[in-house]
Design a protein around this motif. Structure first.
Motif, PDB file in Angstrom:
ATOM      1  N   ARG A   1       0.816  -1.195   0.000  1.00  0.00           N
ATOM      2  CA  ARG A   1       0.000   0.000   0.000  1.00  0.00           C
ATOM      3  C   ARG A   1       0.858   1.258   0.000  1.00  0.00           C
ATOM      4  O   ARG A   1       1.906   1.328   0.636  1.00  0.00           O
ATOM      5  CB  ARG A   1      -0.930   0.007   1.218  1.00  0.00           C
ATOM      6  N   TRP A   2       0.382   2.274  -0.746  1.00  0.00           N
ATOM      7  CA  TRP A   2       1.099   3.548  -0.781  1.00  0.00           C
ATOM      8  C   TRP A   2       1.205   4.157   0.613  1.00  0.00           C
ATOM      9  O   TRP A   2       2.169   4.858   0.910  1.00  0.00           O
ATOM     10  CB  TRP A   2       0.365   4.513  -1.719  1.00  0.00           C
ATOM     11  N   SER A   3       0.206   3.884   1.456  1.00  0.00           N
ATOM     12  CA  SER A   3       0.217   4.489   2.788  1.00  0.00           C
ATOM     13  C   SER A   3       1.420   4.054   3.611  1.00  0.00           C
ATOM     14  O   SER A   3       1.846   4.766   4.525  1.00  0.00           O
ATOM     15  CB  SER A   3      -1.077   4.131   3.531  1.00  0.00           C
ATOM     16  N   GLU A   4       1.978   2.892   3.290  1.00  0.00           N
ATOM     17  CA  GLU A   4       3.133   2.414   4.049  1.00  0.00           C
ATOM     18  C   GLU A   4       4.365   3.292   3.845  1.00  0.00           C
ATOM     19  O   GLU A   4       5.273   3.293   4.673  1.00  0.00           O
ATOM     20  CB  GLU A   4       3.460   0.968   3.669  1.00  0.00           C
TER      21      GLU A   4
ATOM     22  N   ARG B   1       4.612   6.294   4.246  1.00  0.00           N
ATOM     23  CA  ARG B   1       4.726   7.363   5.237  1.00  0.00           C
ATOM     24  C   ARG B   1       5.737   7.023   6.312  1.00  0.00           C
ATOM     25  O   ARG B   1       6.220   7.915   7.027  1.00  0.00           O
ATOM     26  CB  ARG B   1       3.357   7.654   5.860  1.00  0.00           C
ATOM     27  N   HIS B   2       6.064   5.744   6.464  1.00  0.00           N
ATOM     28  CA  HIS B   2       7.068   5.334   7.432  1.00  0.00           C
ATOM     29  C   HIS B   2       8.488   5.557   6.919  1.00  0.00           C
ATOM     30  O   HIS B   2       9.450   5.300   7.634  1.00  0.00           O
ATOM     31  CB  HIS B   2       6.896   3.847   7.774  1.00  0.00           C
TER      32      HIS B   2
ATOM     33  N   TRP C   1       9.710  10.094   0.342  1.00  0.00           N
ATOM     34  CA  TRP C   1       8.960  11.246  -0.161  1.00  0.00           C
ATOM     35  C   TRP C   1       9.802  12.518  -0.166  1.00  0.00           C
ATOM     36  O   TRP C   1       9.588  13.403  -1.000  1.00  0.00           O
ATOM     37  CB  TRP C   1       7.631  11.441   0.571  1.00  0.00           C
TER      38      TRP C   1
END
Length: 434
Positions: free
Chosen positions: A234-237, A239-240, A245
């Motif tokens: 998942r793209w949300s991962e 953020r860790h 980014w």
């Protein structure tokens, strides 16, 4: 969430290196053709500075628009199939240039550039992680530097070829010459100029078609991260992983200044009265090749990847100041560095702009391994995010074109300074963020 680091696959990297070297040559040839194409279309389609920079905008915005769909394709079909599909899409883009050249329609030129950029997005997303993971991680910047020499070598050659093939006899198309013609004569002359693009892009389509078949049959091995089950991470991962980014933002700034240095130098030289403005991109590419050679020599034996990135940022800031504050009436740098070669002198601000090629060379090969370190199954997803950073090549040159129209070409280069400041931050602190 932590993922296991990617372990290089136990197979020879010679064939993948050779094949990807050919692909990087194609990247450079197609990408840096824009530097000569922009002033050409400015004349053929009678554009202003802002409209001319739409060439770079449309070409590079595809990396942002298509990055998400491309990452899904690669996760499903694999990296080799992604390379084949990317080349096939590029064939379609090259063929679209033929009706664009025959009609002289600027909108059709932009569509052809968008299709070409879509194919390159597939190729870039597939080949960059491939070249990183095909060998030891600590020498990844060196391998990408090798690819960079091929890429920018093509970028050095293509403006020379384009100028010799297409940009001959351009005195007949100067503003004063066109103004002296009747409207019908002017349109006929511009249509003849536009048609000069038919043969080059037909040849490009044929070469890309042959390369597509070659890649299809080439025995490229799968890498370890392709064989891991979690390809739909998942793209949300991400953020860790702030280094990813922040790396994408750094690449946004880097690609923006790289494209400005490579694609606007022709317009800048044209404004300052440089006769051979169509070959000025070759100056920038020559300095980039020099930078890559330094990267191959120095990394990782003498300097680390973060140190190379830091040096690049400092040089970028210094050369940008030279572009802004040196006199267009002086040619001291050209007399010193290229005068002994018998090359016609160019104004100092233009030479400083070309020197940015040296500053830019090691940014891309240094950022990628730093940003992808330890991502494992997230490699494909993170690579797509980094590729989206290439949108800087769309947004920042267009902003530059707007600023140049509001003030002057030289004054608009202040835009370079905050971009190199971001690269400086990532080299010093940003890549360490976890």
């Amino acid at each position: 969430m932590q993922h296991e680091a990617v372990t290089p696959a136990p197979h020879s990297s010679l064939l993948p290196m050779l094949l990807i070297g050919v692909l990087f040559f194609i990247f450079g040839f197609v990408t840096w053709l824009n530097g000569a194409l922009i002033p050409f279309l400015k004349i053929a389609c009678q554009l202003n500075e802002f409209q001319a920079m739409l060439v770079a905008f449309v070409f590079y915005i595809t990396y942002f628009v298509m990055a998400l769909p491309v990452s899904g394709l690669l996760a499903r079909y694999g990296y080799k199939q992604g390379m084949v599909l990317g080349l096939a899409v590029m064939v379609a883009g090259a063929l679209l240039f033929i009706p664009a050249a025959l009609t002289g329609a600027f909108g059709l030129f932009l569509l052809a550039l968008f299709v070409l950029g879509t194919g390159l997005t597939l190729l870039q997303t597939a080949t960059n992680p491939y070249i990183i993971c095909v060998g030891p991680r600590e020498s990844a910047a060196m391998r990408i530097s090798c690819m960079g020499i091929v890429n920018k070598g093509a970028g050095f050659i293509v403006p020379l070829l384009f100028s010799a093939w297409v940009l001959t006899g351009m005195d007949a198309y100067s503003d004063s010459a066109l103004a002296a013609l009747q409207p019908e004569q002017k349109q006929l002359l511009l249509a003849q100029l536009s048609e000069r693009l038919v043969q080059p892009y037909l040849l490009m389509a044929l070469v890309l078609s042959a390369l597509t078949l070659f890649v299809w049959w080439a025995p490229l091995p799968k890498l370890d991260f392709e064989q891991q089950p979690d390809q739909s991470a998942r793209w949300s991962e991400l953020r860790h992983y702030p280094q990813v980014w922040l790396g994408a933002l750094t690449l946004f700034c880097y690609v923006g200044v790289e494209v400005i240095a490579g694609d606007s130098i022709g317009l800048f030289g044209q404004q300052l009265g440089v006769a051979q403005f169509g070959i000025l991109t070759s100056y920038t590419m020559a300095f980039m090749v020099l930078g890559y050679l330094l990267g191959i020599t120095l990394i990782p034996r003498w300097i680390t990847q973060p140190q190379a990135l830091l040096a690049s940022a400092v040089l970028g800031l210094l050369f940008s100041a030279g572009v802004l504050y040196s006199s267009p009436e002086r040619t001291l740098l050209a007399d010193l560095f290229t005068g002994w070669l018998g090359i016609a002198a160019i104004p100092d601000p233009v030479f400083y702009l070309a020197l940015l090629g040296l500053a830019n060379a090691l940014v891309w090969p240094a950022v990628w391994p730093l940003a992808l370190q330890g991502l494992g199954a997230l490699t494909a997803t993170a690579s797509a995010l980094l590729i989206m950073g290439i949108a800087g090549g769309a947004v920042l040159p267009l902003f530059y074109g707007y600023l140049a129209g509001q003030s002057s070409n030289q004054a608009a280069y202040w835009l370079l300074l905050p971009c190199y400041a971001m690269i400086f931050y990532y080299a010093l602190l940003g890549h360490k963020r976890r």
